[in-house]
Design a protein around this motif. Structure first.
Motif, PDB file in Angstrom:
ATOM      1  N   LEU A 648     -42.016  -9.444  66.619  1.00 24.13           N
ATOM      2  CA  LEU A 648     -41.751  -9.881  67.993  1.00 24.13           C
ATOM      3  C   LEU A 648     -42.991 -10.525  68.606  1.00 24.13           C
ATOM      4  CD1 LEU A 648     -39.615  -6.875  69.338  1.00 24.13           C
ATOM      5  CD2 LEU A 648     -38.811  -9.137  68.620  1.00 24.13           C
ATOM      6  N   GLU A 649     -44.160  -9.988  68.272  1.00 26.34           N
ATOM      7  CA  GLU A 649     -45.404 -10.583  68.780  1.00 26.34           C
ATOM      8  C   GLU A 649     -45.636 -11.960  68.177  1.00 26.34           C
ATOM      9  OE1 GLU A 649     -47.906  -6.475  69.790  1.00 26.34           O
ATOM     10  OE2 GLU A 649     -48.135  -7.455  67.825  1.00 26.34           O
ATOM     11  N   ILE A 650     -45.254 -12.146  66.906  1.00 22.64           N
ATOM     12  CA  ILE A 650     -45.354 -13.471  66.282  1.00 22.64           C
ATOM     13  C   ILE A 650     -44.458 -14.470  67.014  1.00 22.64           C
ATOM     14  CG2 ILE A 650     -44.782 -14.789  64.187  1.00 22.64           C
ATOM     15  CD1 ILE A 650     -45.645 -12.294  62.583  1.00 22.64           C
ATOM     16  N   LEU A 651     -43.296 -13.999  67.500  1.00 20.43           N
ATOM     17  CA  LEU A 651     -42.360 -14.864  68.227  1.00 20.43           C
ATOM     18  C   LEU A 651     -42.818 -15.149  69.655  1.00 20.43           C
ATOM     19  CD1 LEU A 651     -38.979 -13.279  67.078  1.00 20.43           C
ATOM     20  CD2 LEU A 651     -39.808 -15.568  66.520  1.00 20.43           C
ATOM     21  N   GLY A 652     -43.909 -14.517  70.078  1.00 17.24           N
ATOM     22  CA  GLY A 652     -44.443 -14.796  71.401  1.00 17.24           C
ATOM     23  C   GLY A 652     -44.145 -13.751  72.450  1.00 17.24           C
ATOM     24  N   TYR A 653     -43.532 -12.656  72.061  1.00 15.46           N
ATOM     25  CA  TYR A 653     -43.233 -11.590  73.017  1.00 15.46           C
ATOM     26  C   TYR A 653     -44.476 -10.762  73.328  1.00 15.46           C
ATOM     27  CZ  TYR A 653     -38.095 -11.875  72.586  1.00 15.46           C
ATOM     28  OH  TYR A 653     -36.786 -12.257  72.627  1.00 15.46           O
ATOM     29  N   ARG A 654     -44.539 -10.234  74.553  1.00 16.69           N
ATOM     30  CA  ARG A 654     -45.393  -9.082  74.828  1.00 16.69           C
ATOM     31  C   ARG A 654     -44.483  -7.873  74.680  1.00 16.69           C
ATOM     32  NH1 ARG A 654     -46.955  -6.185  79.660  1.00 16.69           N
ATOM     33  NH2 ARG A 654     -46.249  -7.845  81.074  1.00 16.69           N
ATOM     34  N   VAL A 655     -44.834  -6.985  73.764  1.00 17.11           N
ATOM     35  CA  VAL A 655     -43.930  -5.892  73.407  1.00 17.11           C
ATOM     36  C   VAL A 655     -44.358  -4.603  74.101  1.00 17.11           C
ATOM     37  CG1 VAL A 655     -42.909  -4.562  71.525  1.00 17.11           C
ATOM     38  CG2 VAL A 655     -43.493  -6.970  71.169  1.00 17.11           C
ATOM     39  N   ILE A 656     -43.394  -3.986  74.804  1.00 13.54           N
ATOM     40  CA  ILE A 656     -43.611  -2.689  75.432  1.00 13.54           C
ATOM     41  C   ILE A 656     -42.703  -1.689  74.719  1.00 13.54           C
ATOM     42  CG2 ILE A 656     -43.420  -1.343  77.558  1.00 13.54           C
ATOM     43  CD1 ILE A 656     -43.720  -4.013  79.098  1.00 13.54           C
ATOM     44  N   GLN A 657     -43.303  -0.740  74.014  1.00  9.93           N
ATOM     45  CA  GLN A 657     -42.523   0.269  73.298  1.00  9.93           C
ATOM     46  C   GLN A 657     -42.555   1.579  74.081  1.00  9.93           C
ATOM     47  OE1 GLN A 657     -44.426  -0.027  69.373  1.00  9.93           O
ATOM     48  NE2 GLN A 657     -42.548  -0.960  68.586  1.00  9.93           N
ATOM     49  N   ILE A 658     -41.365   2.062  74.459  1.00 12.37           N
ATOM     50  CA  ILE A 658     -41.245   3.273  75.263  1.00 12.37           C
ATOM     51  C   ILE A 658     -40.824   4.418  74.354  1.00 12.37           C
ATOM     52  CG2 ILE A 658     -40.112   4.339  77.245  1.00 12.37           C
ATOM     53  CD1 ILE A 658     -39.506   1.475  78.254  1.00 12.37           C
ATOM     54  N   SER A 659     -41.714   5.351  74.143  1.00  9.89           N
ATOM     55  CA  SER A 659     -41.441   6.482  73.260  1.00  9.89           C
ATOM     56  C   SER A 659     -40.537   7.494  73.952  1.00  9.89           C
ATOM     57  CB  SER A 659     -42.753   7.144  72.845  1.00  9.89           C
ATOM     58  OG  SER A 659     -42.551   8.465  72.435  1.00  9.89           O
ATOM     59  N   GLN A 660     -39.593   8.037  73.186  1.00 11.67           N
ATOM     60  CA  GLN A 660     -38.714   9.087  73.719  1.00 11.67           C
ATOM     61  C   GLN A 660     -39.522  10.274  74.220  1.00 11.67           C
ATOM     62  OE1 GLN A 660     -35.150  10.556  71.424  1.00 11.67           O
ATOM     63  NE2 GLN A 660     -36.310  12.456  71.374  1.00 11.67           N
ATOM     64  N   PHE A 661     -40.595  10.607  73.481  1.00 14.09           N
ATOM     65  CA  PHE A 661     -41.414  11.763  73.853  1.00 14.09           C
ATOM     66  C   PHE A 661     -42.087  11.537  75.213  1.00 14.09           C
ATOM     67  CE2 PHE A 661     -41.691  11.219  69.166  1.00 14.09           C
ATOM     68  CZ  PHE A 661     -40.830  12.238  68.828  1.00 14.09           C
ATOM     69  N   GLU A 662     -42.531  10.296  75.448  1.00 15.87           N
ATOM     70  CA  GLU A 662     -43.183   9.974  76.713  1.00 15.87           C
ATOM     71  C   GLU A 662     -42.155   9.905  77.839  1.00 15.87           C
ATOM     72  OE1 GLU A 662     -46.628   6.806  78.201  1.00 15.87           O
ATOM     73  OE2 GLU A 662     -45.444   6.392  76.406  1.00 15.87           O
ATOM     74  N   TRP A 663     -40.995   9.256  77.568  1.00 19.08           N
ATOM     75  CA  TRP A 663     -39.965   9.075  78.582  1.00 19.08           C
ATOM     76  C   TRP A 663     -39.406  10.417  79.061  1.00 19.08           C
ATOM     77  CZ3 TRP A 663     -38.845   5.139  81.552  1.00 19.08           C
ATOM     78  CH2 TRP A 663     -37.630   5.089  82.231  1.00 19.08           C
ATOM     79  N   ASN A 664     -39.318  11.383  78.139  1.00 13.82           N
ATOM     80  CA  ASN A 664     -38.753  12.691  78.484  1.00 13.82           C
ATOM     81  C   ASN A 664     -39.814  13.741  78.805  1.00 13.82           C
ATOM     82  OD1 ASN A 664     -36.080  11.818  78.105  1.00 13.82           O
ATOM     83  ND2 ASN A 664     -36.209  12.171  75.900  1.00 13.82           N
ATOM     84  N   SER A 665     -41.061  13.296  78.981  1.00 10.99           N
ATOM     85  CA  SER A 665     -42.150  14.245  79.243  1.00 10.99           C
ATOM     86  C   SER A 665     -42.122  14.733  80.697  1.00 10.99           C
ATOM     87  CB  SER A 665     -43.505  13.579  78.960  1.00 10.99           C
ATOM     88  OG  SER A 665     -43.722  12.527  79.901  1.00 10.99           O
ATOM     89  N   MET A 666     -42.893  15.784  80.969  1.00 15.03           N
ATOM     90  CA  MET A 666     -42.980  16.324  82.327  1.00 15.03           C
ATOM     91  C   MET A 666     -43.560  15.286  83.289  1.00 15.03           C
ATOM     92  SD  MET A 666     -41.751  19.367  82.601  1.00 15.03           S
ATOM     93  CE  MET A 666     -42.532  19.948  84.116  1.00 15.03           C
ATOM     94  N   ALA A 667     -44.482  14.458  82.791  1.00 14.86           N
ATOM     95  CA  ALA A 667     -45.109  13.448  83.648  1.00 14.86           C
ATOM     96  C   ALA A 667     -44.098  12.441  84.186  1.00 14.86           C
ATOM     97  CB  ALA A 667     -46.207  12.730  82.873  1.00 14.86           C
ATOM     98  N   LEU A 668     -43.014  12.217  83.419  1.00 14.65           N
ATOM     99  CA  LEU A 668     -41.981  11.264  83.842  1.00 14.65           C
ATOM    100  C   LEU A 668     -40.667  11.995  84.116  1.00 14.65           C
ATOM    101  CD1 LEU A 668     -42.606   8.286  81.352  1.00 14.65           C
ATOM    102  CD2 LEU A 668     -43.547   8.627  83.642  1.00 14.65           C
ATOM    103  N   SER A 669     -40.743  13.134  84.768  1.00 18.09           N
ATOM    104  CA  SER A 669     -39.549  13.957  84.970  1.00 18.09           C
ATOM    105  C   SER A 669     -38.722  13.531  86.176  1.00 18.09           C
ATOM    106  CB  SER A 669     -39.946  15.431  85.106  1.00 18.09           C
ATOM    107  OG  SER A 669     -40.841  15.593  86.197  1.00 18.09           O
ATOM    108  N   THR A 670     -39.271  12.635  87.001  1.00 22.78           N
ATOM    109  CA  THR A 670     -38.527  12.164  88.174  1.00 22.78           C
ATOM    110  C   THR A 670     -38.248  10.677  88.051  1.00 22.78           C
ATOM    111  OG1 THR A 670     -40.509  11.612  89.454  1.00 22.78           O
ATOM    112  CG2 THR A 670     -39.689  13.877  89.608  1.00 22.78           C
ATOM    113  N   LYS A 671     -37.263  10.213  88.815  1.00 22.92           N
ATOM    114  CA  LYS A 671     -36.920   8.786  88.790  1.00 22.92           C
ATOM    115  C   LYS A 671     -38.091   7.947  89.298  1.00 22.92           C
ATOM    116  CE  LYS A 671     -33.731   5.294  90.532  1.00 22.92           C
ATOM    117  NZ  LYS A 671     -32.580   4.969  91.392  1.00 22.92           N
TER     118      LYS A 671
END
Length: 688
Positions: A648-671
């Motif tokens: 994707l980076e070769i195609l010119g994208y800036r890639v943002i990968q959101i890990s399940q562990f990070e998304w479901n962590s206590m730090a991101l527990s609210t909307k």
């Protein structure tokens, strides 16, 4: 009486095992065993096999005679009969001796000896050994005699190949042509069901339509056994034809009481896969499974029944079911324990989701399963003994605690990994998603040092764990170079899908051998691949959640695009475009609905992705990485996700990968926290 005449007399009564005369004749045969030549010995072993006496002391005596006389044996036809009949009794070392002897004698048989080749493949299936050199020799016999093969023989060969995971593109294409010609000739349910089961999974769209329409007309005449065979074939074909499923299940329902536990499991698995739901049928199936469970005391059977129950709606067990599991635990092997653990975890998940509770009994049972599993592993005193249990276990279903102990046990025997078992060990690790650098380094070392003893067609299996787990061994270039060099002279005859998988696996590791690329990117190969491809989902809850938040963060649904297909044929979860002032740009009419791909992807999405952006604008790809994108034991990204990011980076994208562990962590527990997280990664600043 002459031995040959005596044996022919015995064979006349072979099916009547409880007849006093037969018992007397068998006793007399035991006395004569040592003087039987190999042909008579093979015929007598078949007589015992017909009476299902595979584990009898007499069959053990025959195995001993074969072992003592193996070095001087030259008759492969008779030996192949004996190999099949004694396969349940012999040690791993003796199995390997028989494989070596068979390979040595194979060229002494005529190229028309189809039955000998089938028996050799049956022996390999019985001992669960996909030995490529012998299977290739057998396959060559089948290919040279395909015109003489009947439906029964082709059906047997396909079943053996499926179990051994052996692929032969040439045989599939030749058999497909011959089987297709049989469609109008099979007008009896027994023969047509066999044709449906054999041809269905490899048939083209027109042939599949013809098979299904004909079977619908015969469906009322199916026996219980035939209905089960059809259902399993539909599972292999991924065919959810509602009319045919309804007809077949009505036959199954009629015969449900006659099925054995393993057959009930197969019915449950197939209907679960085909999304069949009918309360009356499920209730009857559950009732039968529970009635079997109450009287069963064989560990494997109990594990089969519990596993089947866990697939049904409301999978929990009562006190009797739990006590039945606990009673057999001390006798269970690792495969049984793994099945129990999977079933209990499924039960816990159901209770937590629908009843909002987890009982102490469930957790206590898991602890017991863990205890007996660890005990079983700790009692293994060699890699051979350990592998006898592990080879039946699917690594991806192993519970976490048992998997960790299993890897530790394998590491204890790391020095016993050699050219004989390296392929099996590598395949097992590939399915565990567990990164053990010690084991992978040993696999690489064995491949480099003993490559001449490793069959070229097994190279993919050796490379696969490195690709899957995104790991480079210390001698990276030497390892990959040695493997590819060993395979180079076979590239032209390698199965097309296997060649593509090999190229893909090496690409994830950023290794691009020139000869391999030339073999894939040429007209002749791509034509073979197209013909093979002719013969052979939606968003998760977290992805939907991210999509809704992105529409808020970016200012509307026309500023974010879901399921975007790129020129590299990767599907991007979400895409957006920011101008030079970091403002989201609208897509207009180009948006694609969730889970839908355009009919002509090259004409639509490729054009969009490749189109020019306004000066200073950037295209952003947001990827949600679930737990399957990482190793099970550490948060290390697997090879496929890492390669996708590079592409994707070769195609010119800036890639943002959101890990399940990070998304479901206590730090991101609210909307609000999640919205800030998205703003920070997309715009580079937190917006309150």
């Amino acid at each position: 009486m002459e031995d040959s005449f005596f044996l022919s007399f015995l064979l006349r009564f072979a099916g009547e095992s409880h007849d006093p005369l037969v018992e007397a004749l068998v006793t007399e045969a035991w006395r004569r065993l040592e003087r039987f030549d190999i042909k008579l010995l093979s015929e007598f072993s078949s007589c015992l096999a017909d009476q299902h006496l595979y584990f009898s002391p007499l069959m053990g005596k025959i195995a001993d005679i074969v072992h003592r006389n193996l070095e001087t044996t030259q008759d492969l036809s008779s030996l192949s009969v004996l190999m099949v009949n004694i396969s349940s009794l012999i040690s791993r070392h003796f199995q390997q001796q028989l494989v070596n002897k068979t390979e040595l004698l194979f060229d002494t048989i005529a190229s028309s000896e189809v039955n000998v080749a089938i028996r050799i493949a049956r022996f390999l299936r019985n001992i669960k050994y996909c030995y490529q050199p012998l299977l290739e020799k057998c396959n060559n016999v089948f290919l040279s005699n395909v015109d003489q093969l009947d439906l029964d023989s082709i059906s047997k060969i396909f079943r053996l190949y499926k179990f051994l995971q052996f692929n032969s593109f040439e045989f599939i294409m030749m058999a497909k042509k011959k089987l297709t010609e049989m469609i109008p000739l099979c007008n009896h349910p027994a023969s047509f069901v066999k044709l449906f089961v054999t041809l269905g999974p490899i048939a083209g769209p027109e042939e599949k339509k013809q098979l299904k329409s004909t079977l619908l007309l015969m469906s009322e005449d199916l026996t219980g056994e035939q209905a089960l065979a059809v259902l399993r074939a539909m599972e292999d074909m991924e065919s959810r034809n509602s009319h045919l499923i309804k007809r077949v299940t009505s036959v199954l329902h009629k015969h449900l009481d006659s099925y054995k536990p393993l057959e009930l499991l197969k019915i449950t698995q197939a209907l679960t896969f085909l999304h069949f739901q009918r309360k009356e049928f499920s209730a009857k199936l559950r009732e039968l499974l529970l009635s079997y469970l109450k009287i069963s005391f064989i560990p494997t059977e109990v594990s089969i029944l519990v596993y089947a129950i866990s697939l049904l709606p409301s999978p929990h067990l009562d006190e009797v079911g739990i006590s039945r599991i606990e009673a057999v635990l001390p006798q269970c092997n690792l495969n049984n324990l793994s099945n129990f653990a999977t079933s209990v975890l499924r039960w816990i998940q159901y209770d937590h989701m629908y009843l909002d509770s987890i009982t102490g009994k469930q957790l206590k049972l898991l602890q017991k399963l863990d205890h007996y599993g660890r005990q079983r592993l700790q009692h293994s005193n060699s890699l051979d003994l350990l592998w006898e249990e592990l080879k039946s276990v699917r690594g991806n279903t192993f519970p976490e605690s048992l998997l960790e102990e299993t890897i530790a046990t394998l590491q204890h025997f790391v020095d016993e990994i050699n050219y004989i078992n390296v392929v099996e060990i590598a395949s097992f690790i590939s399915h565990t998603d567990y990164l053990s650098t010690l084991l992978l380094d040993r696999i690489a070392s064995v491949a480099v040092q003993q490559i001449e003893k490793i069959h070229p067609f097994t190279i993919l299996a050796i490379i696969l764990p490195f690709s899957t787990l995104n790991y480079d061994p210390p001698q990276r270039d030497e390892f990959f170079g040695t493997c590819v060099q060993h395979l180079n002279s076979y590239l032209g005859i390698l199965d097309p899908l296997m060649l593509v998988c090999l190229g893909f696996s090496l690409a994830t590791l950023q290794y691009f051998p020139e000869d391999l690329l030339k073999s894939i990117f040429n007209i002749e190969f791509l034509a073979r691949l197209d013909s093979q491809l002719e013969s052979i989902g939606g968003m998760s809850g977290a992805q939907q959640q991210i999509y809704k938040m992105l529409t808020e963060v970016l200012g509307g649904i026309n500023r974010v695009k879901a399921s975007v297909l790129t020129p590299y044929y990767h599907t991007v979860d979400f895409e957006c475009i920011l101008d030079k002032r970091k403002k989201p740009l609208p897509y207009g009419s180009h948006n694609i609905a969730w889970g839908q791909l355009p009919e002509m992807p090259w004409e639509s999405n490729t054009e969009i992705v490749g189109s020019r952006l306004p000066p200073g604008a950037e295209r952003i790809a947001l990827e949600f990485l679930d737990s399957k994108s990482f190793c099970r034991n550490i948060p290390h990204m697997k090879g496929k996700s890492a390669m996708k990011k590079r592409h994707l980076e070769i195609l010119g994208y800036r890639v943002i990968q959101i890990s399940q562990f990070e998304w479901n962590s206590m730090a991101l527990s609210t909307k609000d926290a999640r919205m800030d997280y998205l703003r920070e990664h997309i715009f580079g600043e937190v917006k309150s």
